[in-house]
Each structure stands twice: as C-alpha cells, then as structure tokens.
Design an enzyme around this catalytic site. Structure first.
Site, PDB file in Angstrom:
ATOM      1  N   SER A 253     -78.573  44.177 -24.401  1.00  0.00           N
ATOM      2  CA  SER A 253     -77.210  43.824 -24.776  1.00  0.00           C
ATOM      3  C   SER A 253     -76.853  44.645 -26.009  1.00  0.00           C
ATOM      4  CB  SER A 253     -77.075  42.324 -25.072  1.00  0.00           C
ATOM      5  OG  SER A 253     -77.848  41.973 -26.197  1.00  0.00           O
TER       6      SER A 253
ATOM      7  N   GLY B  78     -59.453  62.292 -18.712  1.00  0.00           N
ATOM      8  CA  GLY B  78     -59.418  62.994 -17.423  1.00  0.00           C
ATOM      9  C   GLY B  78     -58.171  62.679 -16.632  1.00  0.00           C
ATOM     10  N   ASP B  79     -57.715  61.433 -16.678  1.00  0.00           N
ATOM     11  CA  ASP B  79     -56.481  61.062 -15.987  1.00  0.00           C
ATOM     12  C   ASP B  79     -55.286  61.775 -16.610  1.00  0.00           C
ATOM     13  OD1 ASP B  79     -57.998  59.362 -14.403  1.00  0.00           O
ATOM     14  OD2 ASP B  79     -57.636  57.631 -15.693  1.00  0.00           O
TER      15      ASP B  79
ATOM     16  N   ASN C  47     -52.923  55.194 -14.530  1.00  0.00           N
ATOM     17  CA  ASN C  47     -52.973  56.107 -15.676  1.00  0.00           C
ATOM     18  C   ASN C  47     -52.295  57.438 -15.366  1.00  0.00           C
ATOM     19  OD1 ASN C  47     -54.475  54.224 -17.098  1.00  0.00           O
ATOM     20  ND2 ASN C  47     -56.437  55.199 -16.659  1.00  0.00           N
TER      21      ASN C  47
ATOM     22  N   ASN D 181     -65.258  65.981 -12.495  1.00  0.00           N
ATOM     23  CA  ASN D 181     -65.813  66.469 -13.747  1.00  0.00           C
ATOM     24  C   ASN D 181     -67.115  67.213 -13.432  1.00  0.00           C
ATOM     25  OD1 ASN D 181     -67.920  64.552 -13.514  1.00  0.00           O
ATOM     26  ND2 ASN D 181     -66.837  63.050 -14.784  1.00  0.00           N
TER      27      ASN D 181
END
Length: 327
Positions: free
Chosen positions: A36, A256-257, A52, A195
């Site tokens: 965690s 990236g969007d 997006n 990518n």
C-alpha cells in the site's frame, strides 16, 4: 471536418505518492506483491480517453461527437462537456451502472500504478455506430479509443464498412486483446496511435513485424514522452518531432489524449503531418503542467510561444492565424 471519438468516459481519482515505487519492490517477492502507498494528495477529476480527446477538440472549436457509455451519474459531466463544445448526443447513458472509474497513483519519478473499473462501459458494445452516423451525420474520421474490447471491434468494423477513415488508438486495452482482436483493430487504420511501450506490445500481440504492420495501415504515430513523437509510414523515412518542454511536470495523466486532440485538430484544419504533430506536442506540454485531464487553459499566445521556442518562429507563424480564430 467532423470527428467522432469512441472510447471510455470516466471519473479519475488521481493520487500522488511522494516516494518511489521501485524502492518498495523486492525482486525476490514479485510473485507475491502486497503493498500500500500512503498518498499525500487526492484529486477527483473528469476523464476517460474519449471524453479527454473530445474536450481538447471542443475547446479548439471543432464540435467533436463523443461516442461511449456513461452511467446514471453522468448529467453534470455531460453539461460540462457540452459547455466546452462537445456533442454528447451519441452517449449511451446506463439506467443501472455508474460511470467508469480510473484510480491512479503517481510516484516521485512520474511512474504510475492504476486500476480501471468499467462500470457503464460494459454497455458500450450495444452502441450502433452506423445508426449514430445516420442520425447525427456521417463523420469524416472515427477515432476508436480504449473501450470495452467488443465495442472497439464493433466500431472499427462499422467504420470500415461505412468507408469512414479510422484512427486506431487501443492504448490501455492492448493487454486484454488476443492476436485476432489486435489485428482487426489495427488493420486498415488510416492512423494508428500508440506510446512507445504499446508499440512493442502491439507487435507482440499481432505477431506482425513493424514492416508488416506499416504495410497494412496509413501512418503510425508513436509518442515517446520527453523524447517527442515519431511518425512512421511504409516506404518512407520516419519523421521525428521533438517534444515541447514543460516548465514543470505536475501530472502526466492525459498528456497523450491532449496530443491526440492537437494532432487531430491539425488534420481537421488541413495541416501537414509535421505541424499537426508539433501542435499536439504543445497541447501535451500544457496538460503536463496541470492536475487532471480537462482542467488546463488553452491560450493562443501561450501555444504560439511554446511552438516558437521549440520549433522556431516560422513554425509559429504558420499556425498563428488558425489559433487566433479557434481560441
């Protein structure tokens, strides 16, 4: 040029871990990981790859058509998108499921660990792209983004059947695809977005060599982070576009969007590939400097300055008239 963007619509829960993931991993125990990470920041933002990309296109005045499945909680998000120039009339709203959730933790090295809950996205295969084209008008391009795999395959087949050019953007869903599915999504695409890591994964999934793949598509756009973007076509030398530097990286999610939105906007404005990719890189840098995927500001003067500083004054002058009209 009307662009339809298919894919996920989601809410992003973005957390920041001030340490390094790598410091918490024990090589000998990687088969039994139970970790965690105590995050020191949480931001809840609107997201989803299709939303997006549409947001970026909408802000640039291109009225994109969003095609995807959202949940019973979508009303406020839909209003936000419409206020930013996105046509949401083709969104399927579930009567029983919540909008998808993207939960992502970013460490000090900008590495990310994420989990995606599909929710209403499970209903995306019920969407009929052909019916949407009849009711809202035939788009000039369909981007098939990460979504329920059955929906991605259905939208790709429908666009090819209708003779509409496809921009294939399988991104996060590549890991879920078998060989036949990966081939069907990539084959005959006019544009293919990945990518650098996804590029290698796509070749592995399809079983094709790079030359095999390039022989089946138009242009392959490979984003490489701080190293920029490569544009590949069969029989021609690859074109490399350097990245636009960000003043400071606040959050890599959505960069990236934003690149895709900028590149597609350039195509819609009939720009050659190189200035379109440069513009995409400028939008990506803008998103890197803000938290969330749809909270950035677009200013013509800022984008022109970024392009001038990275690519030269002539490159900036070439796009200035269009940006002055769009923003």
């Amino acid at each position: 040029m009307r662009i339809a963007v298919t894919g996920s619509i989601a809410t992003d829960h973005l957390m920041v871990f001030p340490g390094r993931f790598a410091d918490q991993l024990i090589r000998e125990q990687l088969e039994r990981v139970s970790l965690s990470f105590l995050a020191d920041r949480l931001d809840v933002r609107r997201g989803g790859v299709a939303a997006n990309i549409c947001f970026g296109l909408g802000r640039l005045g291109l009225s994109p058509l969003l095609v995807g499945a959202a949940g019973t909680d979508f009303a406020e998000y839909a209003g936000w998108l419409r206020d930013n120039g996105v046509d949401t009339s083709a969104v399927r709203v579930s009567e029983r499921l919540h909008t998808a959730r993207f939960v992502c933790t970013t460490d000090a090295d900008q590495n990310q660990i994420a989990t995606f809950y599909a929710g209403a996205m499970a209903e995306a295969p019920l969407i009929d792209l052909a019916q949407i084209a009849r009711s809202t008008g035939r788009p000039a391009l369909v981007l098939v983004g990460a979504d329920d795999p059955a929906a991605m395959l259905r939208h790709t087949a429908a666009a090819h059947r209708l003779g509409i050019p496809v921009a294939a953007d399988p991104s996060q869903q590549l890991a879920r695809l078998d060989r036949e599915q990966a081939r069907r999504l990539a084959d005959k695409a006019t544009w293919l977005f990945t990518n650098e890591y996804e590029a290698a994964l796509l070749l592995d999934r399809t079983g094709w060599s790079q030359d095999d793949l390039l022989g089946r598509i138009g242009t392959w756009i490979v984003t490489r982070g701080a190293e920029g973007v490569s544009l590949l076509r069969a029989g021609t030398p690859g074109l490399h576009i350097p990245a636009v530097p960000a003043d400071r990286i606040v959050d890599p999610t959505g960069a990236g969007d934003a690149f895709r939105a900028g590149f597609l906007a350039g195509l819609a404005w009939r720009w050659p590939h190189e200035p379109a990719a440069r513009f995409g890189c400028a939008l990506a840098a803008t998103v890197l400097e803000s938290v969330g995927t749809q909270e950035y500001e677009l200013l013509a003067s800022d984008l022109i300055t970024r392009i001038s500083e990275t690519y030269g004054d002539e490159a900036a002058r070439a796009i200035q008239p269009r940006l002055a009209d769009a923003l």
